[in-house]
Design an enzyme around this catalytic site. Sequence first.
Site, PDB file in Angstrom:
ATOM      1  N   HIS A   1      -8.357  -4.982   0.209  1.00  0.00           N
ATOM      2  CA  HIS A   1      -7.494  -4.214   0.358  1.00  0.00           C
ATOM      3  C   HIS A   1      -6.330  -4.883   1.463  1.00  0.00           C
ATOM      4  CE1 HIS A   1      -4.198  -1.199  -0.328  1.00  0.00           C
ATOM      5  NE2 HIS A   1      -4.306  -0.941   1.015  1.00  0.00           N
TER       6      HIS A   1
ATOM      7  N   SER B   1       0.842  -1.214  -0.072  1.00  0.00           N
ATOM      8  CA  SER B   1       0.126   0.045  -0.171  1.00  0.00           C
ATOM      9  C   SER B   1       0.935   1.246  -0.147  1.00  0.00           C
ATOM     10  CB  SER B   1      -1.002   0.046   1.329  1.00  0.00           C
ATOM     11  OG  SER B   1      -1.910   0.749   1.121  1.00  0.00           O
TER      12      SER B   1
ATOM     13  N   ASP C   1      -9.708  -4.809  -4.781  1.00  0.00           N
ATOM     14  CA  ASP C   1      -9.175  -4.160  -3.839  1.00  0.00           C
ATOM     15  C   ASP C   1      -9.936  -3.168  -2.874  1.00  0.00           C
ATOM     16  OD1 ASP C   1      -6.283  -3.204  -2.851  1.00  0.00           O
ATOM     17  OD2 ASP C   1      -7.465  -1.400  -2.915  1.00  0.00           O
TER      18      ASP C   1
END
Length: 300
Positions: free
Chosen positions: A281, A108, A226
Amino acid sequence: MAADVRSHPLFVRHLLVVLLLVCSARYQNAAVYKPVLIIHGIFDAVTDLDDLQTMIGKAHPGTNVTIIDEYTELFSLYPMWEQVRGFQKTMAPIMQQAKDGVHIICYSQGGLICRGVLESMDDHNVDTFISLSSPLMGQYGDTEYLKYVFPHYLKENLYKVAYTSYGQDISISNYWNDPHHQDLYKENSVFLAVLNNQTAKNDKSKEYKNNFLKLKKLVLIGGPDDGVITPWQSSHFGFYDDNETVVEMKEQEVYQRDYFGLKTMDARGDVTTYEIPGVQHLNWHKNLTVFNDYIEKWLT
Ligand SMILES: *[C@@H]1O[C@H](CO)[C@@H](O)[C@H](O)[C@H]1NC(C)=O
Ligand SMILES: *[C@@H]1O[C@H](CO)[C@@H](O)[C@H](O)[C@H]1NC(C)=O
Ligand SMILES: *[C@@H]1O[C@H](CO)[C@@H](O)[C@H](O)[C@H]1NC(C)=O
Ligand SMILES: *[C@@H]1O[C@H](CO)[C@@H](O)[C@H](O)[C@H]1NC(C)=O
């Protein structure tokens, strides 16, 4: 005849010893994996990445895996360049001890930290950079994270604060990429626009490119489910045009003009992209199939 019978077991024993030595030498060779450094995402604690560390340890016993303990939780909102310097300081001695280089897995926001580290560090020895659902070309979307930091702004008007000098003191603004305000972005983004050489202000762009190109392999992991990275294709260096249509990596100006080495690296055959559906995610670093199918093979 009698001598032959007696020497036979001895010969066999010698052979076994030799085989054993050969095998153990091979085993030791195979077991020497490059150290792996894990760089966390926004709001993460170090322990949030434990699953990934455990999966690596099980697949490749003996690997020295370090989750870099810098700028965790709320500190992950600090300005990106400040974080990059902090991460660099912790990563440098580990690199120095690894004569064959290290691998980095950057999750990320951590993927952008890693871009910053790679581009600004002229003596890094990173072999493979695995980017795990990272907004590499920036972010433009309403998310829980955004609401938490800027409760009074929606994506349409965040540029009003993100592209100010006080806005740039917060990590998210450093890679906020508003497709409708590209002039403001190029003028005011002190981080992403600089990494991408989309601003005239980076007199080190050649150096950054050279440093980036010292990387051996780049692995881009991301996918349509995601839910946080927006557009999700940012994890593959794609991004919105001013019509909010996603333009893929190879059609991006930064790629076509090779502003930081991405095109050269791709032409070298060293960029691998994986589009993986079905992963939200927060699960990228916890999902064993993702690890087994797309990550493990790079960590040798
Ligand atoms: C792992 O690497 C770090 C940094 O180079 C080093 O301090 C530590 O001793 C290593 N651990 C093992 C078990 O080799
Ligand atoms: C922008 O999007 C609209 C609606 O999807 C489309 O009709 C138009 O052709 C697009 N324009 C460009 C320049 O891509
Ligand atoms: C970065 O952009 C400037 C123009 O703004 C250009 O002169 C320079 O050559 C670029 N650097 C690289 C490495 O492409
Ligand atoms: C794990 O990853 C696979 C793809 O490799 C995906 O199909 C699956 O839905 C994922 N599961 C979770 C819980 O993320």
